[in-house]
Write a protein that holds these residues in place. Structure first.
Motif, mmCIF file in Angstrom:
data_model
loop_
_atom_site.group_PDB
_atom_site.id
_atom_site.type_symbol
_atom_site.label_atom_id
_atom_site.label_comp_id
_atom_site.label_asym_id
_atom_site.label_seq_id
_atom_site.Cartn_x
_atom_site.Cartn_y
_atom_site.Cartn_z
ATOM 1 N N TYR A 116 -8.197 -2.982 -1.379
ATOM 2 C CA TYR A 116 -8.132 -4.439 -1.344
ATOM 3 C C TYR A 116 -6.700 -4.917 -1.574
ATOM 4 C CZ TYR A 116 -13.094 -4.636 -0.829
ATOM 5 O OH TYR A 116 -14.352 -4.496 -0.307
ATOM 6 N N HIS A 117 -6.327 -5.957 -0.837
ATOM 7 C CA HIS A 117 -4.950 -6.455 -0.859
ATOM 8 C C HIS A 117 -4.523 -6.892 -2.255
ATOM 9 C CE1 HIS A 117 -4.683 -6.204 3.425
ATOM 10 N NE2 HIS A 117 -5.587 -7.141 3.638
ATOM 11 N N LYS A 118 -3.380 -6.398 -2.660
ATOM 12 C CA LYS A 118 -2.707 -6.864 -3.882
ATOM 13 C C LYS A 118 -1.568 -7.802 -3.493
ATOM 14 C CE LYS A 118 -5.130 -3.632 -6.068
ATOM 15 N NZ LYS A 118 -6.245 -3.292 -5.202
ATOM 16 N N VAL A 119 -0.963 -7.555 -2.317
ATOM 17 C CA VAL A 119 0.043 -8.436 -1.733
ATOM 18 C C VAL A 119 -0.709 -9.289 -0.709
ATOM 19 C CG1 VAL A 119 2.148 -8.556 -0.335
ATOM 20 C CG2 VAL A 119 1.909 -6.777 -2.085
ATOM 21 N N HIS A 151 -8.851 -9.034 6.605
ATOM 22 C CA HIS A 151 -8.543 -10.234 5.815
ATOM 23 C C HIS A 151 -8.377 -9.933 4.326
ATOM 24 C CE1 HIS A 151 -8.806 -13.344 8.870
ATOM 25 N NE2 HIS A 151 -9.808 -12.662 9.406
ATOM 26 N N GLN A 152 -9.251 -9.094 3.765
ATOM 27 C CA GLN A 152 -9.222 -8.861 2.327
ATOM 28 C C GLN A 152 -8.797 -7.456 1.928
ATOM 29 O OE1 GLN A 152 -13.105 -9.933 0.890
ATOM 30 N NE2 GLN A 152 -12.668 -12.118 1.035
ATOM 31 N N ARG A 153 -8.640 -6.578 2.904
ATOM 32 C CA ARG A 153 -8.401 -5.179 2.548
ATOM 33 C C ARG A 153 -7.751 -4.413 3.691
ATOM 34 N NH1 ARG A 153 -14.702 -4.556 2.839
ATOM 35 N NH2 ARG A 153 -14.911 -4.777 5.074
ATOM 36 N N PHE A 154 -7.270 -3.214 3.333
ATOM 37 C CA PHE A 154 -6.890 -2.199 4.303
ATOM 38 C C PHE A 154 -8.061 -1.226 4.393
ATOM 39 C CE2 PHE A 154 -2.639 -3.269 2.542
ATOM 40 C CZ PHE A 154 -2.032 -3.700 3.710
ATOM 41 N N ARG A 155 -8.366 -0.770 5.582
ATOM 42 C CA ARG A 155 -9.346 0.304 5.789
ATOM 43 C C ARG A 155 -8.565 1.513 6.261
ATOM 44 N NH1 ARG A 155 -15.062 -2.000 7.432
ATOM 45 N NH2 ARG A 155 -15.615 -2.012 5.247
ATOM 46 N N ILE A 156 -8.744 2.642 5.592
ATOM 47 C CA ILE A 156 -7.978 3.839 5.914
ATOM 48 C C ILE A 156 -8.911 4.884 6.522
ATOM 49 C CG2 ILE A 156 -6.627 5.751 4.995
ATOM 50 C CD1 ILE A 156 -6.464 2.257 3.556
ATOM 51 N N LEU A 162 0.849 -1.187 0.000
ATOM 52 C CA LEU A 162 0.000 0.000 0.000
ATOM 53 C C LEU A 162 0.880 1.230 0.000
ATOM 54 C CD1 LEU A 162 -2.803 1.410 0.410
ATOM 55 C CD2 LEU A 162 -2.395 1.203 2.871
ATOM 56 N N LYS A 163 0.612 2.129 -0.929
ATOM 57 C CA LYS A 163 1.269 3.439 -0.925
ATOM 58 C C LYS A 163 0.173 4.487 -0.937
ATOM 59 C CE LYS A 163 4.568 6.489 -3.152
ATOM 60 N NZ LYS A 163 5.503 6.672 -4.265
ATOM 61 N N LEU A 164 0.148 5.291 0.117
ATOM 62 C CA LEU A 164 -0.791 6.403 0.228
ATOM 63 C C LEU A 164 -0.050 7.683 -0.090
ATOM 64 C CD1 LEU A 164 -2.439 5.454 3.643
ATOM 65 C CD2 LEU A 164 -3.383 5.066 1.365
ATOM 66 N N THR A 165 -0.595 8.504 -0.977
ATOM 67 C CA THR A 165 0.032 9.772 -1.334
ATOM 68 C C THR A 165 -0.992 10.890 -1.199
ATOM 69 O OG1 THR A 165 1.510 8.680 -2.905
ATOM 70 C CG2 THR A 165 1.244 11.065 -3.137
ATOM 71 N N ALA A 166 -0.689 11.857 -0.359
ATOM 72 C CA ALA A 166 -1.509 13.063 -0.234
ATOM 73 C C ALA A 166 -0.869 14.118 -1.123
ATOM 74 C CB ALA A 166 -1.558 13.534 1.213
ATOM 75 N N ARG A 167 -1.585 14.524 -2.166
ATOM 76 C CA ARG A 167 -1.070 15.486 -3.138
ATOM 77 C C ARG A 167 -1.880 16.770 -3.017
ATOM 78 N NH1 ARG A 167 -0.934 12.847 -8.797
ATOM 79 N NH2 ARG A 167 -3.041 13.684 -8.895
#
Length: 173
Positions: free
Chosen positions: A149-152, A133-138, A86-91
């Protein structure tokens, strides 16, 4: 004093290996929360674990990012090929809060839709990344912004947090 401050928020600077959620890769107490930051997530991620980043946005920010990746157990030459879960970018230029992942050297398409842009220059924030289990919640400042949703899929191999850009870190956990 540095050790006491470092023990707050799950940062572990005890060289004897007492457990903590995140510890700096370079265990130098004077650089604990210096940006750019690179730290180890003890035991990797698993459902139910969460990463908390508290900080203050710079006065005139361009962007900042927070990445969760698989790299602590890799040799130096392999780290350029590591997966980023996961890469989060605030632009700030276009008020976008982007997210994507890198798997086997290929970046996924960036996801960008959010209801609002939660970051304000020179103001504090709290980001929570919940691993399910299936995702990150931000969550930002207590508001759920999106799921990723998890890619890794090997969650325990996600063992590194990187933080960089136009912010100051005040607490990690």
């Amino acid at each position: 004093m540095a050790l006491q401050a470092a023990e707050m928020g799950g940062i572990n600077v005890d060289w004897l290996g007492s457990p903590g959620l995140i510890s700096p890769i370079k265990e130098d107490p004077s650089r604990l929360l210096t940006v750019p930051f690179r730290g180890r997530i003890r035991g990797g991620l698993r459902p139910g674990k969460k990463i908390i980043v508290m900080g203050i946005v710079d006065l005139e920010p361009d962007s900042f990012d927070i990445s969760l990746s698989c790299e602590c157990d890799l040799k130096q030459e392999e780290q350029s090929q590591n997966d980023t879960a996961l890469k989060l970018t605030a632009r700030f230029s276009d008020r976008q809060f982007l997210r994507n992942a890198c798997v086997s050297g290929s970046w996924t398409q960036q996801e960008a839709s959010t209801d609002y842009f939660p970051f304000i220059p020179n103001q504090p924030f709290r980001i929570e990344i919940h691993c399910e289990h299936q995702r990150f919640r931000i969550f930002v400042d207590g508001h759920q912004l999106f799921d990723f949703y998890h890619k890794v899929t090997s969650l325990s191999s996600i063992d590194t947090v990187r933080i960089g850009g136009a912010l100051q870190i005040t607490k990690l956990g």
